[in-house]
Design a protein around this motif. Structure first.
Motif, PDB file in Angstrom:
ATOM      1  N   ALA A 188       0.840  -1.200   0.000  1.00  0.00           N
ATOM      2  CA  ALA A 188       0.000   0.000   0.000  1.00  0.00           C
ATOM      3  C   ALA A 188       0.873   1.247   0.000  1.00  0.00           C
ATOM      4  CB  ALA A 188      -0.938  -0.005   1.208  1.00  0.00           C
ATOM      5  N   ILE A 201       1.420   6.432  -7.047  1.00  0.00           N
ATOM      6  CA  ILE A 201       0.251   7.139  -7.573  1.00  0.00           C
ATOM      7  C   ILE A 201       0.306   8.614  -7.224  1.00  0.00           C
ATOM      8  CG2 ILE A 201      -2.238   7.410  -7.247  1.00  0.00           C
ATOM      9  CD1 ILE A 201      -2.538   4.496  -7.367  1.00  0.00           C
ATOM     10  N   ILE A 252       2.294  11.892   2.548  1.00  0.00           N
ATOM     11  CA  ILE A 252       1.230  10.917   2.758  1.00  0.00           C
ATOM     12  C   ILE A 252       1.801   9.515   2.892  1.00  0.00           C
ATOM     13  CG2 ILE A 252      -0.687   9.786   1.600  1.00  0.00           C
ATOM     14  CD1 ILE A 252      -1.349  12.533   0.386  1.00  0.00           C
ATOM     15  N   LEU A 308       2.056   6.965   6.300  1.00  0.00           N
ATOM     16  CA  LEU A 308       1.566   5.594   6.348  1.00  0.00           C
ATOM     17  C   LEU A 308       2.687   4.638   6.746  1.00  0.00           C
ATOM     18  CD1 LEU A 308      -0.892   3.875   5.901  1.00  0.00           C
ATOM     19  CD2 LEU A 308      -0.201   3.578   3.539  1.00  0.00           C
ATOM     20  N   LEU A 310      -5.516  11.323   4.444  1.00  0.00           N
ATOM     21  CA  LEU A 310      -4.300  11.170   3.641  1.00  0.00           C
ATOM     22  C   LEU A 310      -4.636  11.045   2.163  1.00  0.00           C
ATOM     23  CD1 LEU A 310      -2.102   8.648   5.693  1.00  0.00           C
ATOM     24  CD2 LEU A 310      -1.931  11.118   5.601  1.00  0.00           C
ATOM     25  N   LEU A 311      -5.778  10.406   1.891  1.00  0.00           N
ATOM     26  CA  LEU A 311      -6.093  10.084   0.502  1.00  0.00           C
ATOM     27  C   LEU A 311      -6.959  11.138  -0.178  1.00  0.00           C
ATOM     28  CD1 LEU A 311      -6.737   6.261   0.832  1.00  0.00           C
ATOM     29  CD2 LEU A 311      -4.724   7.407  -0.039  1.00  0.00           C
ATOM     30  N   GLN A 320      -6.589  13.951  -1.629  1.00  0.00           N
ATOM     31  CA  GLN A 320      -6.216  14.505  -2.935  1.00  0.00           C
ATOM     32  C   GLN A 320      -5.535  13.482  -3.833  1.00  0.00           C
ATOM     33  OE1 GLN A 320      -4.149  17.563  -1.110  1.00  0.00           O
ATOM     34  NE2 GLN A 320      -5.845  19.022  -1.207  1.00  0.00           N
ATOM     35  N   VAL A 321      -5.665  12.207  -3.492  1.00  0.00           N
ATOM     36  CA  VAL A 321      -4.965  11.176  -4.261  1.00  0.00           C
ATOM     37  C   VAL A 321      -5.916  10.561  -5.278  1.00  0.00           C
ATOM     38  CG1 VAL A 321      -3.743   8.993  -4.110  1.00  0.00           C
ATOM     39  CG2 VAL A 321      -3.436  10.699  -2.340  1.00  0.00           C
ATOM     40  N   ARG A 322      -5.365  10.332  -6.473  1.00  0.00           N
ATOM     41  CA  ARG A 322      -6.120   9.683  -7.516  1.00  0.00           C
ATOM     42  C   ARG A 322      -6.461   8.247  -7.076  1.00  0.00           C
ATOM     43  NH1 ARG A 322      -4.148   7.542 -12.145  1.00  0.00           N
ATOM     44  NH2 ARG A 322      -2.057   7.670 -11.313  1.00  0.00           N
ATOM     45  N   LEU A 323      -7.554   7.694  -7.580  1.00  0.00           N
ATOM     46  CA  LEU A 323      -7.920   6.292  -7.319  1.00  0.00           C
ATOM     47  C   LEU A 323      -8.141   6.003  -5.837  1.00  0.00           C
ATOM     48  CD1 LEU A 323      -5.432   4.301  -9.566  1.00  0.00           C
ATOM     49  CD2 LEU A 323      -7.828   4.714  -9.991  1.00  0.00           C
ATOM     50  N   LEU A 371      -7.832   2.764  -3.196  1.00  0.00           N
ATOM     51  CA  LEU A 371      -6.691   2.759  -2.277  1.00  0.00           C
ATOM     52  C   LEU A 371      -7.098   2.685  -0.809  1.00  0.00           C
ATOM     53  CD1 LEU A 371      -4.184   5.259  -3.852  1.00  0.00           C
ATOM     54  CD2 LEU A 371      -3.777   2.888  -3.279  1.00  0.00           C
ATOM     55  N   LEU A 384      -7.137  -0.743   0.591  1.00  0.00           N
ATOM     56  CA  LEU A 384      -5.774  -1.275   0.566  1.00  0.00           C
ATOM     57  C   LEU A 384      -4.958  -0.736   1.740  1.00  0.00           C
ATOM     58  CD1 LEU A 384      -3.803  -2.954  -1.152  1.00  0.00           C
ATOM     59  CD2 LEU A 384      -3.091  -0.841  -2.222  1.00  0.00           C
ATOM     60  N   VAL A 385      -5.163   0.540   2.043  1.00  0.00           N
ATOM     61  CA  VAL A 385      -4.429   1.146   3.143  1.00  0.00           C
ATOM     62  C   VAL A 385      -5.001   0.709   4.486  1.00  0.00           C
ATOM     63  CG1 VAL A 385      -3.985   3.348   4.288  1.00  0.00           C
ATOM     64  CG2 VAL A 385      -3.671   3.141   1.828  1.00  0.00           C
TER      65      VAL A 385
END
Lengths: 111, 257, 223
Positions: free
Chosen positions: B148, B155, B165, B169, C154-155, C157-160, C164, C167-168
Motif C-alpha cells: 500500500a 500514484i 502521505i 503511512l 491522507l487520501l 487529494q490522491v487519484r484512485l 486505495l 488497501l491502506v
C-alpha cells in the motif's frame, strides 16, 4: 541521438544472466536433482499423468511429495525475484543516465 | 552528491561538469553487487553439496536457509524504511526519502520471496500449502501494508504532498505491525504444528544458515543501493529539466525585451 | 476560542449538513442492509440457522459500511476547497481531525444500532453476553473511526482513492477485526471470561496507539 558505448551499462545484466545460469547448473548437479529423478512412491501424485489435479489432502502422503521439486521451485522463484529486480533497476539506470547525459549536453550547449 | 543544486535554477551559474554527474560510485555499486552475488553462489553451493539433508524432512528442508534469510531481509528493510520515513517526515531530506523508498521496495521483493518459498516448504513439512499460522499471517499482512505504501507513493507522484502521505503511512505501519503480530499470535495460537527452528542439527547446517542470512542481507543491501541510485538519478533529471526550462524562460524574456 | 469549542463547532456544522441532506447516513444504512443480505446468500444453506456466522458477518459489514462513510467524510471541504482553511486554525489541525473522527463514529454508531438486530433476525441468532459484545463494538468503532479518518484524510487529494482506501486501511485494521470477531464469538458461545479479556485488552491497546498517533500524523501530512 547516437549513444556512445558505455561498458558499465551492459555489464550488470550480463553479470546476472551468468550467475543465474551458474545457479541453475548448480541446482541441476546437486544431490537435490537426484532426489527429483527418483520415482516417488506415490507416482500418481509425483507425475499426474492423468491430468487430474488432486484436491483431496489425504491423497498427499508425506513421502509422496517431491521435496526436491519444491526446493528447486522455491530457489528459482526466490532468485528470480531478486535477480529480476536487479536487472530491472540496472536497465532503468542505463536509461536514466542516458537521459541525464543528453540533458546535460543540451544545458552545456545552451550556455 | 548532486552537482546541480536547486539554487542554480534561479540564475546562479551551473557548475561546469563535462562528464555526466554520477550519483554514488558506479564502481562501488558493481563491486557490492558482485560481492553479494559471489557470496550467494558460494553459500548456495555449500547448502547443496556440503550440508546434509534433514533426517525428518529430507531435501526440502534446504529451502529453510534462504527462506529465513529473506525473512530477515524483509524485516530489516521494512523497519529501516519506516525509520527513514519518520526521519523524512520530521526533517525532509531527499537522500533519506530515497533510501526509504528503496528499502520499501527491496523489502517487498523479499516479502514476495518469503511468501512463495514458505508455502512450498509448508507443503512438505506441514502437509498443506497455507495455514493461518501467526508468522505466515503476519508476513502476509505486513507485505500488504508495504505494498500500500509503495502504490500510494507511485500514484501520488513526486509531489511534496504525496511524499508526506506515503511516509505517514510508513511510520504508522511500524507500531501497527507490532499490534498485528500480537493479534495473529493470539488468533493463530491454537495451531501447534509450528516447526521450531527448522531442525538445525549439525555445524554444517549452522554454517549454511548464517551464511545464507549474510548472503541475503548483502544482496538486499546491494539491491537497495541500486534502487537508491535510480531514484537519485530521477531526482537529478527533474532538476536538470527545471534548469533547462528556466533558461528557456530567461532567453525568451531577453528576446522580448 | 478553545480547541474543544472549535472541535464542537466543526462537528456541529457537519452534523447539520448531515441532518439536512441525510445522504451519507442513508446510503450507509442501505449498504449495511445489502451486505447482510448478500452474506446470507453466501452463507446460509437451505435457510437454516447459522449462529456461528454472526460475528463475521457483523464485523465485516461494519468494516465495509465504515469505508463507504469514510470515502465521503471530507467531501464537503473537498468540494468547497476549504480543507486548507479549516485545518489552519490557531489550535492546529486537531479540531478538524477530532470533529471528523467523531462524525464518523456517530455515523457508524447509528449503523450498528440498525445492523445488530438485522443480523440477529436474518441469521436467526440469539445474543448472549450482550455487555461484552457492545463493549467490543464500541472499541472497534472507535479504532476504525480514528484510523479511518487519518486514512481518508491522507487520501483526499490522491487519484484512485476509492480503490486505495481499503488497501491502506484493511491490513492495518486486522487486529481490531480479529479482536472484535473473537470477542463476539466467545461471548455468544458463553466462553470463560479470561479468553474475552485478552482480546479486549488488545483492542484497547490498538485504540490507544491509534488515538495518540493518528492526530499527530494528520497534522504532519495535511499541512
Amino acid at each position: 541521438m547516437a549513444q556512445p558505448y558505455q561498458p558499465g551499462k551492459v555489464r550488470l545484466p550480463v553479470q546476472f544472466a551468468a550467475s543465474a545460469a551458474l545457479v541453475w547448473q548448480l541446482l541441476a548437479a546437486s544431490p537435490a536433482a537426484a532426489d527429483v529423478a527418483l520415482p516417488a512412491e506415490g507416482s500418481a501424485v509425483a507425475a499426474p499423468a492423468g491430468g487430474e489435479t488432486p484436491r483431496d489432502l489425504s491423497k498427499y502422503k508425506e513421502e509422496s511429495v517431491p521435496g526436491g521439486d519444491l526446493m528447486i521451485l522455491a530457489y528459482l522463484v526466490m532468485w528470480g525475484l531478486l535477480g529480476g529486480f536487479a536487472v530491472r533497476m540496472a536497465l532503468r539506470q542505463g536509461k536514466l543516465e542516458r537521459e541525464i547525459a543528453s540533458l546535460q549536453d543540451r544545458l552545456d550547449r545552451g550556455a | 552528491m548532486l552537482t546541480v543544486s536547486p539554487s542554480s535554477a534561479t540564475g546562479a551559474p551551473l557548475p561546469s561538469s563535462a562528464a555526466p554527474p554520477a550519483v554514488g560510485s558506479v564502481r562501488n555499486l558493481n563491486l557490492a553487487l558482485g560481492f553479494s552475488t559471489a557470496l550467494v553462489v558460494g553459500v548456495l553451493a555449500w547448502v547443496m553439496f556440503v550440508t546434509p539433508a534433514d533426517t525428518n524432512l529430507g531435501i526440502v528442508q534446504k529451502i529453510f536457509y534462504f527462506h529465513v534469510g529473506t525473512a530477515f531481509g524483509m524485516l530489516l528493510c521494512l523497519v529501516g524504511a519506516s525509520a527513514c520515513a519518520a526521519i523524512d517526515l520530521m526533517s525532509p531530506s531527499e537522500p533519506i526519502d530515497a533510501a526509504g523508498r528503496a528499502l520499501t521496495e527491496v523489502g517487498l521483493v523479499c516479502a514476495l520471496a518469503v511468501l512463495t518459498s514458505g508455502p512450498l516448504w509448508a507443503r512438505k513439512s506441514w502437509g498443506t500449502w497455507w495455514t493461518w499460522e501467526p508468522r505466515l499471517t503476519l508476513t502476509l499482512l505486513v507485505s500488504l501494508v508495504a505494498l500500500a505504501v509503495m502504490i500510494l507513493r507511485d500514484i501520488a507522484g513526486d509531489s511534496a504532498q504525496g511524499r508526506k502521505i506515503a511516509n505517514s503511512l510508513a511510520v504508522l505501519a511500524a507500531p501497527m505491525a507490532y499490534l498485528i503480530h500480537i493479534a495473529v499470535q493470539k488468533w493463530g495460537g491454537t495451531h501447534p504444528q509450528v516447526l521450531q527452528g527448522g531442525g538445525i542439527s549439525s555445524s554444517d547446517m549452522r554454517i549454511a544458515f548464517w551464511g545464507s542470512v549474510a548472503a541475503v542481507l548483502a544482496m538486499c543491501f546491494s539491491l537497495a543501493a541500486l534502487r537508491y541510485r535510480t531514484l537519485r538519478s530521477e531526482g537529478q533529471i527533474q532538476l536538470l529539466r527545471l534548469e533547462l526550462s528556466a533558461r528557456e524562460l530567461r532567453r525568451n524574456r531577453k528576446e522580448a525585451a | 476560542m478553545t480547541a474543544l469549542r472549535l472541535t464542537w463547532l466543526l462537528l456541529h456544522k457537519d452534523l447539520r449538513i448531515a441532518a439536512r441532506s441525510r445522504e451519507v447516513l442513508g446510503f450507509m444504512l442501505l449498504f449495511a442492509l445489502l451486505c447482510v443480505v448478500v452474506f446470507a446468500f453466501g452463507f446460509l444453506r437451505e435457510g437454516r440457522a447459522a449462529e456461528e456466522q454472526v460475528p463475521g458477518v457483523l464485523w465485516v459489514t461494519l468494516l465495509f459500511t465504515g469505508t463507504v462513510g469514510l470515502l465521503r467524510l471530507f467531501a464537503a471541504e473537498e468540494e468547497a476547497g476549504t480543507l486548507d482553511l479549516v485545518s489552519r486554525t490557531h489550535a492546529g489541525t486537531a479540531p478538524l481531525f477530532w470533529s471528523k473522527a467523531l462524525l464518523q463514529l456517530a455515523f457508524s454508531g447509528v449503523v450498528t444500532c440498525f445492523l445488530l438486530p438485522v443480523v440477529l433476525v436474518f441469521f436467526d441468532a440469539r445474543l448472549h453476553g450482550t455487555g461484552w459484545i457492545l463493549l467490543s463494538l464500541a472499541l472497534g468503532l472507535i479504532g476504525q473511526a480514528v484510523l479511518g479518518t487519518l486514512a481518508a484524510a491522507l487520501l483526499v487529494q490522491v487519484r484512485l482513492r476509492e480503490a486505495l482506501l481499503p488497501l491502506v486501511l484493511y491490513p492495518l485494521l486486522a487486529p481490531l477485526l480479529l479482536g472484535g470477531v473473537k470477542v463476539t464469538a466467545l461471548a455468544m458461545g458463553q466462553s470463560p471470561q479470561q479468553a474475552i479479556d485478552g482480546w479486549l485488552e488488545l483492542m484497547v491497546a490498538f485504540d490507544a496507539v491509534v488515538v495518540v498517533l493518528s492526530p499527530w500524523l494528520f497534522g504532519r501530512a495535511i499541512v
